[in-house]
Design a protein around this motif. Structure first.
Motif, short mmCIF file in Angstrom:
data_model
loop_
_atom_site.label_atom_id
_atom_site.label_comp_id
_atom_site.label_asym_id
_atom_site.label_seq_id
_atom_site.Cartn_x
_atom_site.Cartn_y
_atom_site.Cartn_z
N TYR A 280 1.54 -0.65 -4.91
CA TYR A 280 2.82 -0.59 -5.50
C TYR A 280 3.89 -1.62 -5.23
O TYR A 280 3.73 -2.27 -4.36
N GLU B 71 6.27 -0.16 -9.93
CA GLU B 71 5.01 0.11 -10.80
C GLU B 71 3.84 -0.15 -9.86
O GLU B 71 3.80 -0.64 -8.90
N PHE B 72 2.83 0.34 -10.79
CA PHE B 72 1.34 0.47 -10.19
C PHE B 72 0.92 -1.21 -10.07
O PHE B 72 1.09 -1.53 -11.12
N TRP B 73 0.08 -1.40 -9.20
CA TRP B 73 -1.11 -2.62 -9.28
C TRP B 73 -2.10 -2.13 -8.87
O TRP B 73 -2.37 -1.50 -7.96
N SER B 74 -3.23 -2.38 -9.52
CA SER B 74 -4.69 -2.23 -9.07
C SER B 74 -5.63 -3.32 -9.46
O SER B 74 -5.41 -3.85 -10.32
N SER B 75 -6.39 -3.42 -8.39
CA SER B 75 -7.33 -4.50 -8.51
C SER B 75 -8.69 -3.68 -9.32
O SER B 75 -9.52 -4.42 -9.49
N GLY B 76 -8.49 -2.47 -9.47
CA GLY B 76 -9.69 -1.74 -9.98
C GLY B 76 -10.23 -0.87 -9.08
O GLY B 76 -10.53 0.43 -9.23
N SER B 77 -10.39 -1.42 -7.66
CA SER B 77 -10.91 -0.33 -6.54
C SER B 77 -9.54 0.10 -5.51
O SER B 77 -9.73 1.01 -5.02
N THR B 78 -8.56 -0.72 -5.65
CA THR B 78 -7.75 -0.40 -4.73
C THR B 78 -6.10 -0.35 -5.42
O THR B 78 -6.19 -1.24 -6.17
N SER B 79 -5.16 0.62 -5.03
CA SER B 79 -4.06 0.64 -5.82
C SER B 79 -2.93 0.19 -4.88
O SER B 79 -2.90 0.66 -3.77
N GLN C 260 2.63 -11.66 -10.22
CA GLN C 260 1.79 -10.89 -11.22
C GLN C 260 1.93 -10.77 -12.65
O GLN C 260 1.58 -11.09 -13.65
N ALA C 261 3.61 -10.28 -12.70
CA ALA C 261 4.24 -9.92 -13.93
C ALA C 261 3.90 -11.24 -14.85
O ALA C 261 3.62 -11.12 -16.14
N TYR D 22 0.75 -1.27 -0.01
CA TYR D 22 -0.02 -0.12 0.14
C TYR D 22 0.91 1.09 -0.04
O TYR D 22 2.28 1.15 0.44
N GLU E 136 0.35 -12.33 -15.95
CA GLU E 136 -0.25 -11.84 -16.83
C GLU E 136 0.17 -11.76 -18.34
O GLU E 136 0.04 -10.84 -19.03
#
Lengths: 439, 79
Positions: B64, B54-62, B72-73, B25, B76
């Motif tokens: 770093y 880099e940013f990571w976002s669930s859509g509602s929460t961001s 994740q990388a 966070y 995806e």
């Protein structure tokens, strides 16, 4: 012939309402025929696969999406929401299916040319499927692949003069009602304030550093057409300070049946003759109206700006002339702690375009400083207000408590004074005390 | 605090914790820097611009993370 059999989705089309399934099938067909010879940049059968994966989800009773990720455009922490399918071999068209949020123009004014161009862009580089509009008001472009994101962003910013919206722990795309452009009730220029603050707070919109999402919504009057009071962390609701303006001749016009109540709305059936006492005076929530001897009177001190009388008789009643807005804070949907309506924090604040809305910005920035420091991860402003109390927010804002802050008479008989509120503070001279009191 | 010092603090702080988690966070970063959020944001933004974070976002929460760290990388297909 459809790529996937979708008996469960087909069943959804049988209901009486317009079906999103029919819309998807229509788009799938358009893409398959490609009469416009579009050089599709993502799989042509993306919509077919979307239908397929949805059918599978219905069958399995579980989602096949993986949500979230590192995708985005360079330098922006929001605006793109990563989405991937967990059955990419079966549905390669939706292996990547990212959403892009596009900041809608204030008041959602478009030209048809703009909409056509936007749809063409999305046919070319995305699935062609849109959601007009998402809850925060954004233009939501559904489904594209990672390599397309920067391309779309470039075209939006360079050819459309258009930015991405907010997502994640950002300021979300500010949203407003149509305001003074079309509505006589609007007490301030919602579009200008919305647009101004969108530009002013670009950093907050695109680079996430808040504990969680934060939403602004702007309603021109207490009718609250964008529901700011229920759906935004900081709600700007137009209001007035002085008396409701009354045109007694027009009141007579309504009473005599020469003017249609509610601006002619609800006229689909015969409601009988208009009864001002029953339909207006009797429905006033604070009972501050009187109709006697053909004259309507309002005790404005008691009026809570519910708008009912003005809505029913817009030709006879108008908001006062000293206009501004009320600020309310802390509304949210029921994710962690139940749904919450906003609480009034500033009953009246001037909306002054000349000085760049400084009074409003002062409030916003004090709230953000408090919430960024004190808010827990994923805690909305409304939850922090509940946890630390409205009193704390009032202190942070450096405003004096007013009766409008009080929700109900207090039931705790104790007063917890702070040292600075007590003359002389807590210090006492023990020797002086002992002169009058034995051990 | 100078940028270089802040950068090193964050890289060291996140690397130390990287065995247990790879996404953080914003408040975790502000805590590492022991700075007020608004001041910390300037350094964090610069690190994103330099592609260290880099940013990571669930859509509602961001959140770093250090660029390329975590599952994740790969998951995806972005690396």
């Amino acid at each position: 012939m459809a790529k996937h059999d979708t008996p469960l989705l087909d069943q959804l089309e049988s209901g009486p309402w317009p079906s999103f399934v029919s819309d998807l099938k229509q788009e799938a067909e358009v893409r398959a025929k490609n009469e416009k010879n579009v050089e599709y940049q993502i799989p042509q059968d993306v919509v077919e696969d979307l239908l397929g994966v949805l059918e599978l989800s219905f069958k399995d009773g579980t989602t096949h999406w993986k949500h979230g990720g590192i995708v985005g455009v360079f330098g922006y922490g929001g605006g793109v929401i990563g989405r991937y399918c967990d059955q990419p071999q079966q549905f390669p068209g939706v292996a990547h299916f990212h959403t892009m949020r596009v900041n809608q123009p204030a008041g959602k004014f478009y030209t048809s040319d703009y909409l056509r161009k936007l749809c063409d862009l999305w046919e070319f580089r995305g699935s062609g499927l849109t959601n007009m509009h998402g809850s925060t008001g954004d233009i939501v472009l559904l489904g594209t692949t990672t390599p397309q994101l920067e391309e779309i962003f470039y075209e939006l910013t360079h050819d459309f003069n258009q930015d991405l919206g907010g997502s994640g722990s950002n300021l979300r795309t500010p949203s407003d009602c149509v305001g003074q452009a079309r509505c006589e009730y609007a007490c301030y220029d919602t579009q200008d304030l919305c647009h101004h603050l969108t530009n002013e707070y670009q950093d907050e919109l695109h680079r996430p550093a808040f504990p969680y999402k934060f939403k602004f919504k702007f309603d021109g009057c207490p009718n609250c057409c964008v529901a700011s009071i229920a759906r935004s962390d900081l709600s700007f609701i137009g209001t007035w300070k002085d008396d409701i303006r009354i045109d007694q001749d027009a009141v007579k016009g309504y009473v005599d049946g020469n003017l249609k109540p509610n601006g002619g709305a609800h006229a689909g059936r015969d409601w009988g003759p208009f009864d001002i006492v029953k339909e207006v005076v009797g429905l006033c929530p604070t009972e501050c109206m009187r109709y006697e001897n053909g004259k309507l009177e309002i005790n404005n001190r008691e009026c809570t700006r519910c708008m009912h009388c003005i809505n029913v008789m817009p030709r006879a009643l108008r908001p006062g002339k000293v206009k501004g807005c009320s600020l309310l804070a802390g509304a949210k949907a029921p994710i962690v702690d139940g749904a919450q309506m906003a609480s009034l924090i500033v009953p009246f604040i001037e909306v002054n375009k000349e000085d760049g809305y400084q009074a409003i910005k002062d409030v916003i920035e004090k709230i953000w400083d408090w919430w960024m420091e004190e808010g827990k991860n994923r805690e909305r402003l409304g939850e922090l207000m509940k946890r630390q109390g409205l009193q704390k927010l009032i202190e942070v804002l450096e405003i004096d408590p007013v009766p409008q802050h009080v929700q109900e008479p207090r039931h705790n008989p104790y007063i917890f004074w702070k040292e600075e509120e007590v003359t002389g503070g807590w210090d006492r001279d023990v020797n002086e005390f002992r002169k009058h009191h034995q051990r | 605090m100078e940028y270089e010092e802040a950068k090193q603090l964050i890289i060291d702080g996140l690397t130390k914790k990287s065995k247990s988690k790879s996404k953080f966070y914003f408040s975790d970063l502000a805590k590492i820097l022991d700075m007020k959020p608004r001041a910390a944001k300037k350094f964090v933004n610069q690190m994103v611009t330099e592609e260290i974070l880099e940013f990571w976002s669930s859509g509602s929460t961001s959140m770093y993370g250090l660029k390329g760290m975590g599952k994740q990388a790969a998951a995806e297909h972005e690396d």
